[in-house]
Design an enzyme around this catalytic site. Sequence first.
Site, short mmCIF file in Angstrom:
data_model
loop_
_atom_site.label_atom_id
_atom_site.label_comp_id
_atom_site.label_asym_id
_atom_site.label_seq_id
_atom_site.Cartn_x
_atom_site.Cartn_y
_atom_site.Cartn_z
N SER A 75 18.70 -0.67 5.80
CA SER A 75 18.76 -2.11 5.50
C SER A 75 19.34 -2.48 4.14
O SER A 75 19.57 -3.67 3.89
CB SER A 75 17.37 -2.73 5.62
N SER B 74 18.76 -5.22 7.30
CA SER B 74 18.09 -6.49 7.19
C SER B 74 18.36 -7.23 5.88
O SER B 74 18.10 -8.44 5.82
CB SER B 74 16.58 -6.28 7.32
N LYS C 147 15.39 -10.36 -2.57
CA LYS C 147 15.14 -10.41 -1.13
C LYS C 147 13.78 -11.06 -0.88
O LYS C 147 12.82 -10.78 -1.61
CB LYS C 147 15.19 -8.99 -0.56
#
Lengths: 487, 95
Positions: free
Chosen positions: A178, A154, A79
């Site tokens: 998330s 997210s 990420k």
Amino acid sequence: MTAMHRMTLAELVGGLSAGDFSSSELTRHFLDRIAAHDAQLNSFITVTEEAAMAAARKADEARAAGNAGPLAGIPLAQKDIFNTKGVRTSCGSRMLDNYIAPYDARVIEGFNDAGAVMLGKTNMDEFAMGSSNETSWYGAVKNPWDTERVPGGSSGGSAAAVAARLAPAATGTDTGGSIRQPAALCGITGLKPTYGRVSRWGMIAFASSLDQAGPMAPSAEDCALLLQAMAGFDERDSTCMNEPVDDYSAGLTQPIDGLKIGLPKEYFTEGLDSAVEARVREALKHYESLGAELVEITLPNSHLSAPAYYVVAPAECSSNLSRFDGVRFGHRCDNPKDLEDMYCRSRGEGFGDEVKRRILVGAYALSAGYYDAYYLKAQQIRRLISNDFAEAFKQVDVIMGPTTPTPAFRLGEKADDPISMYLSDIYTIAVNLAGLPGMSVPVGTVDDLPVGLHIVGNYWSEARLLNIAHRLQMDTDWHKQIPEAFA
Amino acid sequence: MSLDAEQVAKIAWLARIEIDSDAIPEYARNLSSILDFVEQMDAVDTSGIEPMAHPQDVPQRLRDDVVTESNQRETFLKIAPATENGLFLVPRVIE
């Protein structure tokens, strides 16, 4: 031989050590898949092709020399919230579009030590603030099961990349859901560890008392391998806890008869899509057939989770994001007329709307005269929510329910309505407030869209959660499904 | 709780974020709806409840008071928007 992208992480580790294929071949395969398919998904912000191939060759040499680490040669997607030395680390924001990280996050160090290969950095909601991956400066990510729908957020880029098998596995971070919400909407397995299990050092902070990094992969068995490289004490994160790290793979197949599963009555009520509930009930029935016992419990303050969260998280975000001032790194506006102008315009240009909204809410909640009514009150409610869980865990071993109230929604459907977006994390938020570990496990589909089962455990019970998830995955194959366009 | 445009402009100034004046009414609307939403908390009596700042109720860990950082001046200056003579450069502060 099965195509490499259809193998689980455990199978890939086995294939590499048996010499069925090299890391160079494996890494090339995934880089080619990214090149072929990611235009449809937008799941990567940066692909580090050259560095990946160099790391793969190094892993192949290490293996030949007999000193391969546990994940030697395994390609992973990271990420874009984790600092990665020498590689742009944007956090999905224009603010950091030009930021080349000068150091590696602890999570990245862990994977480097284990010999893993980084394919690139995945797309995400800006500064991890969002539940649909639509707030990214780099554009929305599409759900591989239906590219007109969101992948969740997210960590939406990581979830979409893994679901489409553009990477065998990825990392995520979870402040209010998330990891678990996008895992559910994309049909993969995701684990948010206990707060303090994984070091936050080098992970760009959103809400420091809630943020926690974790693995996202097709299966629980895969997540166990990843978590092993991520978990552990680190001096450099003052909230990282010095608790023993379990062997997460050792107990995966242990029987679960006698397991007491708590079902919060507040989670099976209005707002929950009936078809989603049906999939969750089928999974619960399967657990009963494995010898588990279902117990109705109550979490009486759960309706206060989202209100408390949307004070605590923005307050901490407004404080954390004050570091982005255009002085030392990141975006600076052109021709500032004075220092104040430079701060205001650099931040005005660098941040997107949702990030600005949250900074403003936080600044307001922390401002003189309002602190007690908002931040202090939210922290008191946080205590009540945490106490609810403590009571529940006197009666049951784990808590289960749906990860999300509905399957993936359409792109744009909630983009203009912050509150309705916030409510897509309604079941996951309380877990962050209490600091507990939670997982999402795929348990079927509704209209060809994946549904996730949410499993919440007591502190430090990651090994148990992985065991419980793996027992279900031994008998089901939802975690092996790949959307047809990417098969 | 409803915020008007003037209040939003003041908060934006406190947070040092420039917002176009055209966009302020929409921010006011969104922020007001968020504040309305969190006001559900008011229905709960929390008197006497210890605020929870952190999930792990443990004291802050201390470390020895020794230097642990190495000098990385060059590394950090390299990623700065503007530097001069080994320092971060900003617009003139004192006339």
